[in-house]
Design a protein around this motif. Structure first.
Motif, mmCIF file in Angstrom:
data_model
loop_
_atom_site.group_PDB
_atom_site.id
_atom_site.type_symbol
_atom_site.label_atom_id
_atom_site.label_comp_id
_atom_site.label_asym_id
_atom_site.label_seq_id
_atom_site.Cartn_x
_atom_site.Cartn_y
_atom_site.Cartn_z
ATOM 1 N N ALA A 79 -7.688 8.652 -1.776
ATOM 2 C CA ALA A 79 -7.923 10.096 -1.750
ATOM 3 C C ALA A 79 -8.340 10.531 -3.141
ATOM 4 C CB ALA A 79 -6.668 10.852 -1.313
ATOM 5 N N LYS A 126 -1.961 11.821 -2.218
ATOM 6 C CA LYS A 126 -1.781 10.476 -1.658
ATOM 7 C C LYS A 126 -0.433 9.869 -2.050
ATOM 8 C CE LYS A 126 -4.719 8.464 -5.238
ATOM 9 N NZ LYS A 126 -5.063 9.798 -5.773
ATOM 10 N N LEU A 178 -2.690 2.097 -3.118
ATOM 11 C CA LEU A 178 -3.270 3.434 -3.252
ATOM 12 C C LEU A 178 -4.448 3.371 -4.221
ATOM 13 C CD1 LEU A 178 -0.541 4.087 -1.937
ATOM 14 C CD2 LEU A 178 -0.424 6.135 -3.341
#
Length: 443
Positions: free
Chosen positions: A178, A184, A305
């Protein structure tokens, strides 16, 4: 005190940089800032970069230098001073600005040489890894079976359990990406908390410090959110990012912790931060490759991530928005992303982009709508519905024009003035008048 050679702690609690003019001659010569006419200047540390402050105590953001750059510059400055200036000037009247101008050219040349050396080290490391893998190749690489035999063998295997709906399953390496400040990390911690109610989860946090973490999970009255006991969090020693082989060290330490704790589920927040420090897409690919090997070896479920690259808000989220290294997409078993709705700054949407084992449940026609909220002493997302992604993307100029014209006509029928319309539609009176009087376009 960070560097005894050229910084010191003042009585006011600030860190000061000695003979600072020699470190920043280009900033001084630009004439854009006013500085203290003193041999030392206040210095500020943020994200491993050091910045000087101007006469008014404001941070000069363009002055950022890494610790190792300051150390290299310091040695060059001292060499230049000894070689060219000591015999001509009295110690009390050292021309630090002139020394800095000389040192800057030497610094740029040495940095280029060091970058070449670093590149060569990484190239040799990649060759070493490749040759090591060749030595490990068994006599038989492929396993040959009939289609029916493969199916029968798979039937005997236990189906992978879901960790987070259809988005992430057991023994999968998954990526969530993101843009900055979309949430996120908030969503990933929320996932980890839920899973940790029954299974151990280790969250490797490379961005937030423990104080930031505390604020997200403590109410204004100081009452803590009940974090599950199986949720474990790791924070790195930040000095490690000064090491040129940081991704190797990170992978080795992750493996040590996983073995010690016996955990099967880990979250790494985030790849983009590590990549920013290594400045190499090859390095981050090697890290992911090592994590993939670790996943197979220990039967791990890994959530990574990452950030999006700079994207066009008129286009749907896709694999091309994954920042740093799009090849990462091919490594993953599952991928999902969080986007910002253009209609409401408090509204985000989650889109599923890849699922190796199942169909895509939350694609462009069925994204999950999320609303960020702080309640019950924790920052989290609440699912508020489902929608088509196109409804949350920025419209083209033609579509936006047509939408505004339709709204203006509707409000005009309700008897509102153009000034009232401008306020409701959050635009200018001039634009309202121009759109209202524009001719209809023929189809």
């Amino acid at each position: 005190m960070e560097f005894e050679s050229f910084t010191y702690q003042g009585n006011d609690g600030q860190t000061y940089l000695r003979h600072w003019a020699a470190f920043y001659p280009e900033i001084i010569r630009s004439g854009k800032y006013e500085f203290r006419e003193e041999p030392a200047c206040p210095i500020y540390l943020k994200d491993y970069y050091y910045y000087i402050k101007d006469l008014h105590g404001e941070i000069v953001w363009e002055s950022g230098r890494k610790k190792e750059d300051l150390e290299l510059l310091d040695s060059i400055i001292l060499d230049v001073k000894l070689e060219h200036f000591n015999k001509y000037y009295h110690p009390g009247m050292v021309p630090w600005l002139e020394i800095g101008i000389w040192a800057a050219s030497v610094f740029r040349r040495k940095k280029r040489d060091l970058d070449k050396i670093e590149f060569e080290k990484r190239r040799k490391e990649a060759q070493r890894l490749a040759s090591g893998l060749l030595d490990q190749i068994p006599d038989y690489i492929h396993l040959l079976k009939s289609g029916n035999e493969w199916v029968d063998m798979a039937i005997q295997e236990k189906d992978r359990e879901s960790l987070w709906g259809s988005l992430w399953k057991e023994n999968e390496i998954c990526i969530l990406f993101a843009d900055s400040n979309i949430g996120k990390s908030i969503y990933a911690v929320q996932m980890a908390f839920e899973i940790a109610k029954s299974r151990k989860v280790i969250y490797f946090d490379y961005e937030m410090d423990f104080k930031d973490f505390q604020k997200r999970y403590t109410g204004l009255d100081g009452e803590k959110y009940p974090i599950p006991d199986y949720f474990l969090r790791c924070e790195p020693n930040r000095d490690i990012f000064l090491n040129p082989c940081v991704e190797d060290i990170i992978a080795e330490d992750i493996e040590k912790i996983v073995k010690k704790e016996g955990a099967k589920i880990i979250v790494i927040d985030n790849l983009t931060f590590i990549n920013k420090n290594t400045r190499s897409s090859t390095a981050i690919s090697l890290l992911v490759y090592k994590l993939k090997k670790m996943q197979k070896k220990y039967g791990l479920s890994i959530l990574l991530l990452a950030h999006t690259s700079k994207r066009n808000m008129r286009l749907p989220l896709s694999q091309n928005d994954l920042a740093g290294n799009k090849k990462l997409f091919n490594f993953m078993d599952s991928v999902f992303a969080i986007g910002q709705s253009v209609d409401d700054e408090n509204l985000q949407y989650l889109k599923q982009l890849k699922s190796r084992g199942d169909r895509i449940e939350y694609g462009a026609d069925n994204v999950i709508l999320l609303e960020r909220t702080f309640s019950d002493n924790w920052l989290h997302f609440e699912t508020i519905g489902y929608d088509r992604e196109i409804n949350h993307l920025k419209k083209s100029k033609e579509e936006e024009f047509a939408r505004l014209k339709t709204e203006i006509m509707r409000l005009e029928k309700e008897g509102l003035s153009q000034r009232e319309m401008a306020k409701i539609l959050n635009t200018s009176l001039c634009k309202i008048n121009r759109i209202r009087n524009s001719p209809e376009k023929s189809s």
